[in-house]
Design a protein around this motif. Structure first.
Motif, mmCIF file in Angstrom:
data_model
loop_
_atom_site.group_PDB
_atom_site.id
_atom_site.type_symbol
_atom_site.label_atom_id
_atom_site.label_comp_id
_atom_site.label_asym_id
_atom_site.label_seq_id
_atom_site.Cartn_x
_atom_site.Cartn_y
_atom_site.Cartn_z
ATOM 1 N N ALA A 60 49.796 46.419 61.001
ATOM 2 C CA ALA A 60 48.592 45.600 60.869
ATOM 3 C C ALA A 60 48.781 44.603 59.736
ATOM 4 C CB ALA A 60 47.367 46.472 60.593
ATOM 5 N N VAL A 61 47.869 43.631 59.677
ATOM 6 C CA VAL A 61 47.779 42.718 58.546
ATOM 7 C C VAL A 61 46.551 43.141 57.741
ATOM 8 C CG1 VAL A 61 47.442 40.337 57.803
ATOM 9 C CG2 VAL A 61 48.897 40.834 59.782
ATOM 10 N N GLY A 62 46.773 43.546 56.497
ATOM 11 C CA GLY A 62 45.649 44.009 55.709
ATOM 12 C C GLY A 62 46.070 44.682 54.412
ATOM 13 N N GLU A 63 45.193 44.847 53.414
ATOM 14 C CA GLU A 63 43.817 44.553 53.736
ATOM 15 C C GLU A 63 43.481 43.141 53.296
ATOM 16 O OE1 GLU A 63 40.626 46.545 51.028
ATOM 17 O OE2 GLU A 63 42.457 47.739 50.692
ATOM 18 N N ILE A 64 42.746 42.469 54.139
ATOM 19 C CA ILE A 64 42.414 41.075 53.936
ATOM 20 C C ILE A 64 40.905 40.909 54.134
ATOM 21 C CG2 ILE A 64 44.685 40.295 54.695
ATOM 22 C CD1 ILE A 64 43.490 39.619 57.406
ATOM 23 N N GLY A 65 40.361 39.786 53.685
ATOM 24 C CA GLY A 65 38.940 39.585 53.933
ATOM 25 C C GLY A 65 38.243 38.786 52.860
ATOM 26 N N ILE A 66 36.968 39.139 52.619
ATOM 27 C CA ILE A 66 36.105 38.403 51.705
ATOM 28 C C ILE A 66 35.414 39.387 50.774
ATOM 29 C CG2 ILE A 66 34.186 36.778 51.483
ATOM 30 C CD1 ILE A 66 36.442 35.555 53.040
ATOM 31 N N ASP A 67 35.453 39.102 49.464
ATOM 32 C CA ASP A 67 34.752 39.922 48.475
ATOM 33 C C ASP A 67 33.975 38.999 47.548
ATOM 34 O OD1 ASP A 67 34.048 41.483 46.166
ATOM 35 O OD2 ASP A 67 35.536 42.968 46.788
ATOM 36 N N LEU A 68 32.681 38.892 47.792
ATOM 37 C CA LEU A 68 31.825 38.047 46.963
ATOM 38 C C LEU A 68 31.052 38.868 45.938
ATOM 39 C CD1 LEU A 68 30.504 35.524 49.645
ATOM 40 C CD2 LEU A 68 32.586 35.449 48.235
ATOM 41 N N TYR A 69 31.335 40.162 45.862
ATOM 42 C CA TYR A 69 30.750 41.001 44.824
ATOM 43 C C TYR A 69 31.468 40.763 43.504
ATOM 44 C CZ TYR A 69 29.334 45.187 42.230
ATOM 45 O OH TYR A 69 28.856 46.042 41.276
ATOM 46 N N TRP A 70 32.812 40.824 43.561
ATOM 47 C CA TRP A 70 33.602 40.650 42.358
ATOM 48 C C TRP A 70 33.928 39.181 42.066
ATOM 49 C CZ3 TRP A 70 33.529 44.321 39.041
ATOM 50 C CH2 TRP A 70 33.498 45.668 39.445
ATOM 51 N N GLU A 71 34.124 38.391 43.108
ATOM 52 C CA GLU A 71 34.578 37.016 42.877
ATOM 53 C C GLU A 71 33.815 36.018 43.745
ATOM 54 O OE1 GLU A 71 38.785 36.586 43.074
ATOM 55 O OE2 GLU A 71 39.184 38.200 41.661
ATOM 56 N N PRO A 72 32.509 35.884 43.534
ATOM 57 C CA PRO A 72 31.731 34.946 44.347
ATOM 58 C C PRO A 72 32.167 33.496 44.154
ATOM 59 C CG PRO A 72 30.434 35.733 42.483
ATOM 60 C CD PRO A 72 31.674 36.574 42.539
ATOM 61 N N GLU A 73 32.743 33.199 42.999
ATOM 62 C CA GLU A 73 33.157 31.819 42.724
ATOM 63 C C GLU A 73 34.372 31.414 43.553
ATOM 64 O OE1 GLU A 73 35.549 34.449 40.036
ATOM 65 O OE2 GLU A 73 33.488 34.354 40.774
ATOM 66 N N ASN A 74 35.073 32.379 44.126
ATOM 67 C CA ASN A 74 36.283 32.087 44.907
ATOM 68 C C ASN A 74 36.040 32.121 46.409
ATOM 69 O OD1 ASN A 74 38.030 31.619 42.794
ATOM 70 N ND2 ASN A 74 38.623 33.776 42.585
ATOM 71 N N ARG A 75 34.812 31.909 46.817
ATOM 72 C CA ARG A 75 34.462 32.018 48.236
ATOM 73 C C ARG A 75 35.368 31.161 49.118
ATOM 74 N NH1 ARG A 75 31.233 29.392 52.036
ATOM 75 N NH2 ARG A 75 30.112 30.777 53.487
ATOM 76 N N LEU B 26 47.205 40.418 51.721
ATOM 77 C CA LEU B 26 46.807 40.031 50.372
ATOM 78 C C LEU B 26 45.290 40.180 50.250
ATOM 79 C CD1 LEU B 26 47.989 38.879 47.705
ATOM 80 C CD2 LEU B 26 47.359 36.607 48.545
ATOM 81 N N HIS B 27 44.871 41.082 49.381
ATOM 82 C CA HIS B 27 43.457 41.400 49.164
ATOM 83 C C HIS B 27 42.717 40.174 48.607
ATOM 84 C CE1 HIS B 27 39.969 43.452 47.366
ATOM 85 N NE2 HIS B 27 40.265 44.500 48.125
ATOM 86 N N PRO B 28 41.454 39.985 48.974
ATOM 87 C CA PRO B 28 40.732 38.784 48.520
ATOM 88 C C PRO B 28 40.543 38.694 47.015
ATOM 89 C CG PRO B 28 39.258 40.315 49.649
ATOM 90 C CD PRO B 28 40.648 40.767 49.931
ATOM 91 N N THR B 29 40.590 39.819 46.296
ATOM 92 C CA THR B 29 40.466 39.742 44.843
ATOM 93 C C THR B 29 41.827 39.686 44.154
ATOM 94 O OG1 THR B 29 40.414 42.160 44.525
ATOM 95 C CG2 THR B 29 38.305 41.045 44.929
ATOM 96 N N GLU B 30 42.885 39.583 44.942
ATOM 97 C CA GLU B 30 44.235 39.530 44.384
ATOM 98 C C GLU B 30 44.896 38.175 44.642
ATOM 99 O OE1 GLU B 30 45.603 41.757 42.490
ATOM 100 O OE2 GLU B 30 44.110 43.340 42.724
ATOM 101 N N LEU B 31 44.090 37.161 44.884
ATOM 102 C CA LEU B 31 44.646 35.835 45.109
ATOM 103 C C LEU B 31 45.283 35.324 43.821
ATOM 104 C CD1 LEU B 31 41.884 34.089 47.267
ATOM 105 C CD2 LEU B 31 43.819 35.488 48.006
ATOM 106 N N THR B 32 46.500 34.850 43.919
ATOM 107 C CA THR B 32 47.219 34.345 42.758
ATOM 108 C C THR B 32 46.844 32.887 42.517
ATOM 109 O OG1 THR B 32 49.083 33.608 44.100
ATOM 110 C CG2 THR B 32 49.122 35.895 43.329
ATOM 111 N N ASP B 33 47.487 32.270 41.511
ATOM 112 C CA ASP B 33 47.290 30.838 41.293
ATOM 113 C C ASP B 33 47.837 30.026 42.455
ATOM 114 O OD1 ASP B 33 46.106 31.326 38.849
ATOM 115 O OD2 ASP B 33 47.981 31.150 37.724
#
Length: 280
Positions: A113-128, A84-91
């Motif tokens: 593999a498990v992916g793609e997973i990680g951190i994206d603070l460019y698009w969604e810094p509020e969801n850190r 689950l991609h970091p910018t695709e987190l559901t409710d």
């Protein structure tokens, strides 16, 4: 022969004809027309271009079915990762990750593999914090099932490394679409012996990445396109395809002053080793 270690050819982007991304003011651009079997055609173009194998990572739950359907049409040519991609987190990210884990558990051997997973603070810094929690849990799923991870990290290296350092064991993996600095390489290596996914960024006119490849070393490079994104030169401005991987391979060869055949052989071996792919 080449392996594209990260491509999204199952994307709906390949179900329509291309449109100019930035049409001139006043120019009427007609709506894209459906292109039947466009995803299959994109895979075939890659195979015809000398790409022997492709790895599909998932981003969101609604991508699982089309990804699996396309892979099934090319037996032995496509591997898959589940995440689950970091910018695709559901409710309900916990519930979504439950589905991800169940998909892995119910299909042993289907995902490499498990992916793609990680951190994206460019698009969604509020969801850190939510991203870090989701990344942490998916890393633990990878460890549980003895799978490597495919890391998406954009403007979030410190948070990414914080999660990795908090694990009992750091999983093997690749920093996908790497475009950082030599200092970033050192920070990553202080946490784990990761691979680095190199894509069309290496061909960009003002990219500093070519100068960093000798420090990364060919033995830690995986080639990828991340299509339909990050199209390499000379096709900048067009939708990216796995068929363009040879241009990325050549740019890496030039940066390392290494024959293209050696780059293809070594990066393909790296990809097979990390994801435990069969010798093709």
């Amino acid at each position: 022969m080449l392996i594209d270690s990260h491509t999204h050819l199952y994307s709906t982007d390949f179900l329509t004809t291309e449109r100019p991304r930035h049409p001139k003011k006043g120019v009427v651009v007609p709506p894209p027309q459906p292109t039947p079997m466009g995803c299959e055609e994109a895979v075939q173009r890659a195979l015809d271009a000398g790409v022997e194998h492709l790895l599909f990572p998932s981003n969101a739950l609604d991508e699982i079915a089309p990804m699996k359907a396309l892979a099934a049409k090319f037996p032995g040519k496509i591997s898959m990762a589940m995440g689950l991609h970091p910018t695709e987190l559901t409710d309900d990210p916990a519930g979504a990750i439950d589905i991800i884990e169940r998909e892995i558990e119910e299909n042993p051997g289907l995902y490499c593999a498990v992916g793609e997973i990680g951190i994206d603070l460019y698009w969604e810094p509020e969801n850190r914090d939510r991203q870090m929690q989701a990344f942490d849990r998916q890393c633990r799923i990878a460890l549980k099932h003895n799978l490597p991870i495919i890391i998406h990290c954009r403007d979030g290296l410190d948070a990414t490394l914080e999660v990795l350092r908090g694990l009992d064991k750091v999983p093997a993996g690749v920093f996908h679409s790497f475009g950082g600095t030599l200092e970033d390489v050192e920070k990553i290596r202080a946490v784990g012996d990761f691979y680095f996914g190199i894509n069309g960024i290496v061909t960009f006119k003002n990219s500093t990445l070519p100068a960093q490849l000798p420090e990364i070393g060919l033995h830690r490079i995986l080639l990828e396109t991340d299509s339909p994104y990050l199209t390499p030169a000379p096709y900048r401005g067009r939708r990216n395809e796995s068929a363009y991987l040879p241009y990325i391979a050549q740019a890496v060869a030039d940066a390392l002053s290494t024959p293209l055949s050696i780059v293809a052989q070594t990066t393909s071996a790296n990809t097979r080793r990390l994801f435990r792919l069969p010798n093709l």
